[in-house]
Scaffold this motif. Sequence first.
Motif, PDB file in Angstrom:
ATOM      1  N   THR A  19       0.701  -1.096   0.143  1.00 56.37           N
ATOM      2  CA  THR A  19      -0.046   0.279  -0.047  1.00 56.37           C
ATOM      3  C   THR A  19       0.783   1.304  -0.018  1.00 56.37           C
ATOM      4  N   VAL A  20       1.665   1.312   0.539  1.00 53.70           N
ATOM      5  CA  VAL A  20       2.850   2.487   0.758  1.00 53.70           C
ATOM      6  C   VAL A  20       3.520   2.627  -0.695  1.00 53.70           C
ATOM      7  N   LEU A  21       4.128   1.573  -1.076  1.00 56.82           N
ATOM      8  CA  LEU A  21       4.624   1.763  -2.471  1.00 56.82           C
ATOM      9  C   LEU A  21       3.568   2.043  -3.510  1.00 56.82           C
ATOM     10  N   PHE A  22       2.314   1.616  -3.344  1.00 60.66           N
ATOM     11  CA  PHE A  22       1.333   2.103  -4.560  1.00 60.66           C
ATOM     12  C   PHE A  22       0.961   3.610  -4.080  1.00 60.66           C
ATOM     13  N   ALA A  23       1.083   4.096  -2.897  1.00 57.44           N
ATOM     14  CA  ALA A  23       0.672   5.411  -2.726  1.00 57.44           C
ATOM     15  C   ALA A  23       2.076   6.226  -3.185  1.00 57.44           C
ATOM     16  N   VAL A  24       3.298   5.731  -2.958  1.00 57.48           N
ATOM     17  CA  VAL A  24       4.411   6.488  -3.486  1.00 57.48           C
ATOM     18  C   VAL A  24       4.291   6.764  -4.808  1.00 57.48           C
ATOM     19  N   ALA A  25       4.067   5.670  -5.453  1.00 53.63           N
ATOM     20  CA  ALA A  25       3.967   5.706  -7.011  1.00 53.63           C
ATOM     21  C   ALA A  25       2.867   6.689  -7.491  1.00 53.63           C
ATOM     22  N   CYS A  26       1.686   6.650  -6.872  1.00 58.15           N
ATOM     23  CA  CYS A  26       0.581   7.696  -6.959  1.00 58.15           C
ATOM     24  C   CYS A  26       1.043   9.280  -6.837  1.00 58.15           C
ATOM     25  N   GLY A  27       1.775   9.165  -5.792  1.00 57.14           N
ATOM     26  CA  GLY A  27       2.384  10.696  -5.463  1.00 57.14           C
ATOM     27  C   GLY A  27       3.405  11.085  -6.599  1.00 57.14           C
ATOM     28  N   LEU A  28       4.206  10.157  -7.042  1.00 55.45           N
ATOM     29  CA  LEU A  28       5.207  10.768  -8.170  1.00 55.45           C
ATOM     30  C   LEU A  28       4.273  10.745  -9.537  1.00 55.45           C
ATOM     31  N   ALA A 218      -3.790  14.693 -12.192  1.00 55.53           N
ATOM     32  CA  ALA A 218      -2.860  14.886 -10.765  1.00 55.53           C
ATOM     33  C   ALA A 218      -3.796  14.460  -9.549  1.00 55.53           C
ATOM     34  N   LEU A 219      -5.003  15.175  -9.468  1.00 55.07           N
ATOM     35  CA  LEU A 219      -5.815  14.939  -8.452  1.00 55.07           C
ATOM     36  C   LEU A 219      -6.193  13.525  -8.266  1.00 55.07           C
ATOM     37  N   GLN A 220      -6.621  13.038  -9.529  1.00 56.17           N
ATOM     38  CA  GLN A 220      -6.957  11.340  -9.479  1.00 56.17           C
ATOM     39  C   GLN A 220      -6.107  10.650  -9.137  1.00 56.17           C
ATOM     40  N   TRP A 221      -4.772  10.561  -9.212  1.00 58.05           N
ATOM     41  CA  TRP A 221      -3.624   9.780  -8.782  1.00 58.05           C
ATOM     42  C   TRP A 221      -3.491  10.016  -7.092  1.00 58.05           C
ATOM     43  N   ILE A 222      -3.836  11.394  -6.857  1.00 55.25           N
ATOM     44  CA  ILE A 222      -3.759  11.229  -5.367  1.00 55.25           C
ATOM     45  C   ILE A 222      -4.824  10.845  -4.667  1.00 55.25           C
ATOM     46  N   ALA A 223      -6.077  10.811  -5.303  1.00 56.37           N
ATOM     47  CA  ALA A 223      -7.226   9.875  -4.793  1.00 56.37           C
ATOM     48  C   ALA A 223      -6.832   8.585  -4.623  1.00 56.37           C
ATOM     49  N   PHE A 224      -6.321   8.020  -5.921  1.00 54.98           N
ATOM     50  CA  PHE A 224      -5.919   6.746  -5.871  1.00 54.98           C
ATOM     51  C   PHE A 224      -5.368   6.132  -4.735  1.00 54.98           C
ATOM     52  N   VAL A 226      -4.933   7.813  -1.567  1.00 54.41           N
ATOM     53  CA  VAL A 226      -5.684   7.632  -0.347  1.00 54.41           C
ATOM     54  C   VAL A 226      -6.618   6.386  -0.381  1.00 54.41           C
ATOM     55  N   LEU A 227      -7.190   5.993  -1.403  1.00 55.28           N
ATOM     56  CA  LEU A 227      -8.083   4.973  -1.649  1.00 55.28           C
ATOM     57  C   LEU A 227      -7.312   3.764  -1.320  1.00 55.28           C
ATOM     58  N   GLY A 228      -6.292   3.502  -1.668  1.00 52.26           N
ATOM     59  CA  GLY A 228      -5.089   2.463  -1.291  1.00 52.26           C
ATOM     60  C   GLY A 228      -5.243   2.179   0.444  1.00 52.26           C
ATOM     61  N   PHE A 229      -5.002   3.092   1.004  1.00 50.78           N
ATOM     62  CA  PHE A 229      -4.875   3.189   2.551  1.00 50.78           C
ATOM     63  C   PHE A 229      -6.477   2.973   2.889  1.00 50.78           C
ATOM     64  N   ILE A 230      -7.524   3.477   2.296  1.00 51.29           N
ATOM     65  CA  ILE A 230      -8.958   3.026   2.929  1.00 51.29           C
ATOM     66  C   ILE A 230      -9.194   1.746   2.699  1.00 51.29           C
ATOM     67  N   GLY A 231      -8.571   0.884   1.426  1.00 45.51           N
ATOM     68  CA  GLY A 231      -8.891  -0.333   1.285  1.00 45.51           C
ATOM     69  C   GLY A 231      -8.279  -1.145   2.383  1.00 45.51           C
ATOM     70  N   LEU A 232      -6.932  -0.727   2.647  1.00 46.28           N
ATOM     71  CA  LEU A 232      -6.331  -1.643   3.708  1.00 46.28           C
ATOM     72  C   LEU A 232      -7.147  -1.323   4.959  1.00 46.28           C
ATOM     73  N   GLY A 233      -7.602  -0.276   5.422  1.00 43.78           N
ATOM     74  CA  GLY A 233      -8.218  -0.122   6.540  1.00 43.78           C
ATOM     75  C   GLY A 233      -9.376  -1.049   6.381  1.00 43.78           C
ATOM     76  N   TYR A 234     -10.319  -1.064   5.389  1.00 42.85           N
ATOM     77  CA  TYR A 234     -11.240  -1.971   5.106  1.00 42.85           C
ATOM     78  C   TYR A 234     -10.938  -3.412   5.473  1.00 42.85           C
ATOM     79  N   ALA A 235      -9.816  -3.819   4.867  1.00 45.12           N
ATOM     80  CA  ALA A 235      -9.409  -5.119   4.907  1.00 45.12           C
ATOM     81  C   ALA A 235      -9.169  -5.685   6.492  1.00 45.12           C
ATOM     82  N   ILE A 236      -8.387  -4.634   7.248  1.00 42.32           N
ATOM     83  CA  ILE A 236      -8.048  -4.929   8.329  1.00 42.32           C
ATOM     84  C   ILE A 236      -9.390  -4.893   9.323  1.00 42.32           C
ATOM     85  N   ARG A 237     -10.278  -3.890   8.999  1.00 42.46           N
ATOM     86  CA  ARG A 237     -11.502  -4.219   9.870  1.00 42.46           C
ATOM     87  C   ARG A 237     -12.278  -5.563   9.510  1.00 42.46           C
ATOM     88  N   ASN A 238     -12.253  -6.010   8.326  1.00 48.56           N
ATOM     89  CA  ASN A 238     -12.866  -7.323   8.003  1.00 48.56           C
ATOM     90  C   ASN A 238     -12.165  -8.366   9.149  1.00 48.56           C
TER      91      ASN A 238
END
Length: 279
Positions: A19-28, A218-224, A226-238
């Motif tokens: 998830t962190v790598l995905f977020a970094v890639a989205c940030g770049l 650019a804004l879409q990549w930022i949203a993607f 953030v969604l990666g961490f939201i998805g991780l949080g949802y998986a942890i909750r389940n």
Amino acid sequence: MKNWRFVLHRRWAGYLAVTVLFAVACGLLSNWQFHRREEAVTEINRIVANWDREPVPLEQALPELDSFEEGQKWTPVTLRGRYLEDEQLLARNRPLNGRPGFEVLTPLRLEDGTVFVVDRGWLSVGNEQDLPDDVPEPPAGEVTVVARLKAGEPIIPGRSAGEGQIATVHLPDIADRLGAPTYTGAYGLMASEDPAPATRPVAAPRPAEDEGSHLSYALQWIAFGVLGFIGLGYAIRNEYRIWNADDPQEQERARERERRRAARTPTDADIEDSILDNR
């Protein structure tokens, strides 16, 4: 008692790393799009500032043969001399409005003996594809030209051109062909010439002042990211609900979720009543 020990499993550490790598890639990618938008806006500002400004003498804009700054792009300059028609070149692979064609490059020998390359305009490919059907002759004798400055192009490896043609507007190569002191910092897109010939190539159109969709991307990549961490949080909750299924509080929350789900699901009677109401 709540049990969060499952998050210490290396499987979840791997999920977090991905998830962190995905977020970094989205940030770049987002930064890349912001940078491209900045370049587009800078180019639009150049067009607005320079395209319609009053022409200045060439020697004032380019005091040396290799002078040119990117901020001078599209600046109109005036020059006077004689066209070297015998040294005229056709730049290949120059589409205009989706049509293939050529740009006509005609060197202009100035009154001081130096040479400035003028792009007199665009011609469509002819019946033979490798040449225009007709190349309008430049004016003979002394001519006054107004042209807009543009930087020369780099060499593109692997591209070739036939006799009298070039694959790229590489000004040092053109200077070598001419064997004369030639401006190599910039050439000019012709705006006008006096005297004007009866026919001339198609004038270069004003570039579109459009910054594109870079900001949106650019804004879409930022949203993607953030969604990666939201998805991780949802998986942890389940996973938490599975690990704590025997916890009384979690069981009560599960029953509450089931009651809300049942309340939202229509019964057979509800469906029948809806059908009757529609009728």
